[in-house]
Design a protein around this motif. Structure first.
Motif, PDB file in Angstrom:
ATOM      1  N   CYS A   1       0.821  -1.196   0.000  1.00  0.00           N
ATOM      2  CA  CYS A   1       0.000   0.000   0.000  1.00  0.00           C
ATOM      3  C   CYS A   1       0.852   1.242   0.000  1.00  0.00           C
ATOM      4  CB  CYS A   1      -0.905  -0.001   1.221  1.00  0.00           C
ATOM      5  SG  CYS A   1       0.012   0.205   2.734  1.00  0.00           S
ATOM      6  N   ALA A   2       2.151   1.119  -0.044  1.00  0.00           N
ATOM      7  CA  ALA A   2       3.020   2.279  -0.139  1.00  0.00           C
ATOM      8  C   ALA A   2       4.276   1.868  -0.892  1.00  0.00           C
ATOM      9  CB  ALA A   2       3.350   2.815   1.250  1.00  0.00           C
ATOM     10  N   GLN A   3       5.169   2.805  -1.114  1.00  0.00           N
ATOM     11  CA  GLN A   3       6.229   2.598  -2.089  1.00  0.00           C
ATOM     12  C   GLN A   3       7.311   1.639  -1.632  1.00  0.00           C
ATOM     13  OE1 GLN A   3       7.494   6.527  -3.117  1.00  0.00           O
ATOM     14  NE2 GLN A   3       5.537   7.078  -4.005  1.00  0.00           N
ATOM     15  N   ASP A   4       7.454   1.397  -0.361  1.00  0.00           N
ATOM     16  CA  ASP A   4       8.565   0.587   0.117  1.00  0.00           C
ATOM     17  C   ASP A   4       8.601  -0.796  -0.533  1.00  0.00           C
ATOM     18  OD1 ASP A   4       8.826   1.685   3.599  1.00  0.00           O
ATOM     19  OD2 ASP A   4       9.026   2.742   1.707  1.00  0.00           O
ATOM     20  N   ILE A   5       7.449  -1.373  -0.839  1.00  0.00           N
ATOM     21  CA  ILE A   5       7.432  -2.698  -1.458  1.00  0.00           C
ATOM     22  C   ILE A   5       7.163  -2.615  -2.954  1.00  0.00           C
ATOM     23  CG2 ILE A   5       6.252  -4.934  -1.491  1.00  0.00           C
ATOM     24  CD1 ILE A   5       5.849  -4.643   1.492  1.00  0.00           C
ATOM     25  N   GLY A   6       6.154  -1.892  -3.371  1.00  0.00           N
ATOM     26  CA  GLY A   6       5.836  -1.805  -4.794  1.00  0.00           C
ATOM     27  C   GLY A   6       6.896  -1.090  -5.607  1.00  0.00           C
ATOM     28  N   ASP A   7       7.739  -0.309  -4.937  1.00  0.00           N
ATOM     29  CA  ASP A   7       8.795   0.443  -5.619  1.00  0.00           C
ATOM     30  C   ASP A   7       9.992  -0.474  -5.855  1.00  0.00           C
ATOM     31  OD1 ASP A   7      10.517   2.328  -6.604  1.00  0.00           O
ATOM     32  OD2 ASP A   7      10.929   3.267  -4.662  1.00  0.00           O
ATOM     33  N   VAL A   8       9.882  -1.349  -6.858  1.00  0.00           N
ATOM     34  CA  VAL A   8      10.885  -2.386  -7.097  1.00  0.00           C
ATOM     35  C   VAL A   8      12.232  -1.796  -7.498  1.00  0.00           C
ATOM     36  CG1 VAL A   8      11.425  -4.450  -8.445  1.00  0.00           C
ATOM     37  CG2 VAL A   8       9.064  -3.995  -7.752  1.00  0.00           C
ATOM     38  N   ASN A   9      12.227  -0.715  -8.284  1.00  0.00           N
ATOM     39  CA  ASN A   9      13.494  -0.150  -8.758  1.00  0.00           C
ATOM     40  C   ASN A   9      14.059   0.926  -7.832  1.00  0.00           C
ATOM     41  OD1 ASN A   9      11.831   1.996  -9.244  1.00  0.00           O
ATOM     42  ND2 ASN A   9      12.242   2.141 -11.450  1.00  0.00           N
TER      43      ASN A   9
ATOM     44  N   ASP B   1      13.096   4.036  -7.005  1.00  0.00           N
ATOM     45  CA  ASP B   1      13.162   5.438  -7.423  1.00  0.00           C
ATOM     46  C   ASP B   1      12.122   6.306  -6.721  1.00  0.00           C
ATOM     47  OD1 ASP B   1      10.806   4.655  -8.588  1.00  0.00           O
ATOM     48  OD2 ASP B   1      11.325   5.283 -10.629  1.00  0.00           O
ATOM     49  N   ASP B   2      11.564   5.795  -5.603  1.00  0.00           N
ATOM     50  CA  ASP B   2      10.589   6.535  -4.792  1.00  0.00           C
ATOM     51  C   ASP B   2       9.279   6.790  -5.511  1.00  0.00           C
ATOM     52  OD1 ASP B   2      12.237   6.672  -2.544  1.00  0.00           O
ATOM     53  OD2 ASP B   2      13.234   8.480  -3.280  1.00  0.00           O
ATOM     54  N   SER B   3       8.932   5.936  -6.468  1.00  0.00           N
ATOM     55  CA  SER B   3       7.627   6.021  -7.105  1.00  0.00           C
ATOM     56  C   SER B   3       7.261   4.624  -7.593  1.00  0.00           C
ATOM     57  CB  SER B   3       7.639   7.009  -8.283  1.00  0.00           C
ATOM     58  OG  SER B   3       8.489   6.525  -9.309  1.00  0.00           O
ATOM     59  N   ILE B   4       5.968   4.446  -7.900  1.00  0.00           N
ATOM     60  CA  ILE B   4       5.506   3.160  -8.425  1.00  0.00           C
ATOM     61  C   ILE B   4       4.890   3.420  -9.793  1.00  0.00           C
ATOM     62  CG2 ILE B   4       3.994   1.180  -8.049  1.00  0.00           C
ATOM     63  CD1 ILE B   4       4.121   1.794  -5.068  1.00  0.00           C
ATOM     64  N   SER B   5       5.450   2.786 -10.823  1.00  0.00           N
ATOM     65  CA  SER B   5       5.001   3.051 -12.188  1.00  0.00           C
ATOM     66  C   SER B   5       5.337   1.855 -13.068  1.00  0.00           C
ATOM     67  CB  SER B   5       5.688   4.316 -12.727  1.00  0.00           C
ATOM     68  OG  SER B   5       7.085   4.075 -12.875  1.00  0.00           O
ATOM     69  N   ILE B   6       5.086   2.017 -14.361  1.00  0.00           N
ATOM     70  CA  ILE B   6       5.406   0.959 -15.325  1.00  0.00           C
ATOM     71  C   ILE B   6       6.905   0.664 -15.330  1.00  0.00           C
ATOM     72  CG2 ILE B   6       5.729   2.529 -17.266  1.00  0.00           C
ATOM     73  CD1 ILE B   6       3.989  -0.937 -17.351  1.00  0.00           C
ATOM     74  N   ALA B   7       7.703   1.632 -14.899  1.00  0.00           N
ATOM     75  CA  ALA B   7       9.153   1.413 -14.838  1.00  0.00           C
ATOM     76  C   ALA B   7       9.499   0.281 -13.879  1.00  0.00           C
ATOM     77  CB  ALA B   7       9.862   2.696 -14.416  1.00  0.00           C
ATOM     78  N   ASP B   8       8.712   0.127 -12.812  1.00  0.00           N
ATOM     79  CA  ASP B   8       8.959  -0.973 -11.881  1.00  0.00           C
ATOM     80  C   ASP B   8       8.631  -2.317 -12.510  1.00  0.00           C
ATOM     81  OD1 ASP B   8       9.659   0.429  -9.266  1.00  0.00           O
ATOM     82  OD2 ASP B   8       7.812   1.458  -9.827  1.00  0.00           O
ATOM     83  N   VAL B   9       7.600  -2.340 -13.354  1.00  0.00           N
ATOM     84  CA  VAL B   9       7.244  -3.573 -14.062  1.00  0.00           C
ATOM     85  C   VAL B   9       8.391  -3.994 -14.979  1.00  0.00           C
ATOM     86  CG1 VAL B   9       5.588  -4.666 -15.603  1.00  0.00           C
ATOM     87  CG2 VAL B   9       4.803  -2.940 -13.960  1.00  0.00           C
ATOM     88  N   VAL B  10       8.911  -3.046 -15.734  1.00  0.00           N
ATOM     89  CA  VAL B  10      10.024  -3.331 -16.645  1.00  0.00           C
ATOM     90  C   VAL B  10      11.252  -3.788 -15.855  1.00  0.00           C
ATOM     91  CG1 VAL B  10      11.592  -2.340 -18.353  1.00  0.00           C
ATOM     92  CG2 VAL B  10       9.161  -1.709 -18.363  1.00  0.00           C
TER      93      VAL B  10
END
Length: 419
Positions: free
Chosen positions: A20-28, A30-39
């Motif tokens: 529910c926050a960036q610490d886990i979903g922010d895979v790369n 960069d302090d955000s969650i976006s398609i860039a994390d999917v890539v």
């Protein structure tokens, strides 16, 4: 007990909301969650389970990539787990919008900020300086988690039975700084009115419906907190965000970090129990010696869903909802006597076999009593589960699958193992 529902459990995990926050979903990172994390996740599968295993199946693979692709937008939602409140923090604009469990709307406004003019919302200046709480959750535990003087100082009234759960609040009560405002079922309205509180926090209990009506007559603002009707333990824990918001922006980062640590521990426990072959039958209940009856929550309540999530099978999964249900002895015994694991929720300390059999001598005939898998909560566990949700979840996973953990169930924090 072998369980044919293994595939259903995996499906349930796949449908559960992820970080529910960036610490886990922010895979790369960069302090955000976006398609860039999917890539990034597609290209880097060696990121580690704590970062990349988003569906908690104990591996990082293309399934996690797809899961992230489908859900990365929702990962950024400020509230994911809790179903009995809404929260839209706009602290960068000086306010937080909240809707309580009865659809009452509030704008919590920092000093100097502009009212966003949300229709139907009551505006409250924060941090609050005068609070009454007729329930322990979420205010009491959140104050202790934050451990900040002005949070404690703002609590002007509460039932004195709750003060014993916080060393600081008990001292303030003994010093005459906190007013006794009645009990969970009967409010001292004169005492509350004398405080002239900014807001009074009430629980889901039906007795507090009448309190809300009377406070409305007295033109005293109230707020309903149906914490114990949450269907997940993370939802129950997320109420600390709700409580902390009334003390303003200063605590939001502390609470978010606390919540993230809890979320990470929950995912770790899901991974630990993800591949079990045996699903022990589990019952979580309370017992009334006066009526000789058991009380359970419905299968969608967080205690019981936690049992299912951590590799067990709640024996009353066919009882719907989150509310309490009283069961006569015969109905309860029919399933509970053969359950592999029994967890008795008790408000008095039951530590030994003799203590337990004094509550109900029939427990001696339960399979869990005979196999050493009968557990009893500490008397104040309902406070502990908010202050230390990580320890509480760890206890539950260990009681259901002690074989998966070092030291098994021998060093539980908030439950007694009856032996």
């Amino acid at each position: 007990m072998k369980k044919i529902m293994a595939l259903l459990m995996l499906a349930m995990i796949a449908l559960m909301p992820s970080a529910c926050a960036q610490d886990i979903g922010d895979v790369n990172g960069d302090d955000s969650i976006s398609i860039a994390d999917v890539v990034y996740l597609f290209k880097h599968r060696g990121v580690g389970l704590d970062v990349g295993d988003l569906n908690c199946d104990n591996s990082v693979n293309v399934v996690d990539v797809v899961y992230l692709f489908k859900n990365y937008d929702t990962f950024r939602d400020p509230v994911v787990f809790a179903e009995n409140f809404e929260m839209d923090p706009n602290w960068d604009e000086g306010y937080c919008y909240i809707v309580d469990s009865q659809e009452n709307k509030y704008v919590l406004l920092q000093a100097g900020a502009t009212d966003p003019q949300i229709e139907g919302a009551t505006v409250l200046d924060v941090p609050s300086t005068s609070i009454v709480t007729m329930t322990n959750a979420p205010i009491v535990a959140t104050a202790d988690i934050l451990n900040v003087d002005y949070c404690y100082e703002s609590i002007k009234g509460m039932p004195n039975t709750y003060t014993k759960y916080s060393d600081e609040l008990l001292q303030r009560y003994d010093d005459g700084l906190i007013v006794h405002t009645g009990s969970i079922s009967e409010m001292d309205y004169e005492a509350v009115a004398s405080i002239d509180p900014d807001i009074v926090f009430l629980s889901y209990r039906v007795q507090q419906d009448a309190m809300e009506e009377k406070l409305d007559e007295l033109e005293i603002l109230s707020c309903r907190c149906h914490v114990y009707l949450e269907p997940t333990f993370m939802g129950r824990t997320e109420w600390i965000k709700f409580g902390a918001a009334f003390w303003g922006i200063e605590n939001s980062d502390t609470i978010e970090d606390y919540f993230q640590e809890t979320w990470q521990k929950r995912n770790e426990l899901l991974r630990t129990t993800a591949n079990v072959d045996d699903y022990p039958a589990v019952v979580s209940f309370s017992w009334s010696s006066s009526t000789d009856m058991a009380t359970i929550y419905g299968a969608q309540q967080f205690y019981n869903k936690m049992a299912n999530e951590f590799g067990g099978e709640f024996i009353f999964n066919d009882v719907p909802g989150t509310s309490t249900v009283r069961l006569d002895k015969e109905t309860f015994y029919e399933r509970a006597q053969t359950a592999d694991v029994c967890i008795l929720r008790s408000y008095t300390d039951v530590i030994t076999k003799e203590d337990l059999l004094a509550v109900n001598p029939d427990f001696a005939d339960f399979e869990s009593f005979k196999n050493g898998r009968f557990y009893v909560t500490h008397s104040d566990s309902y406070i502990d589960e908010t202050k230390d949700p990580i320890g509480f979840m760890d206890d539950n996973a260990r009681m259901i699958h002690p074989e998966l953990f070092s030291n098994g169930d021998s060093n539980l924090k908030y439950h007694y193992k009856i032996q």
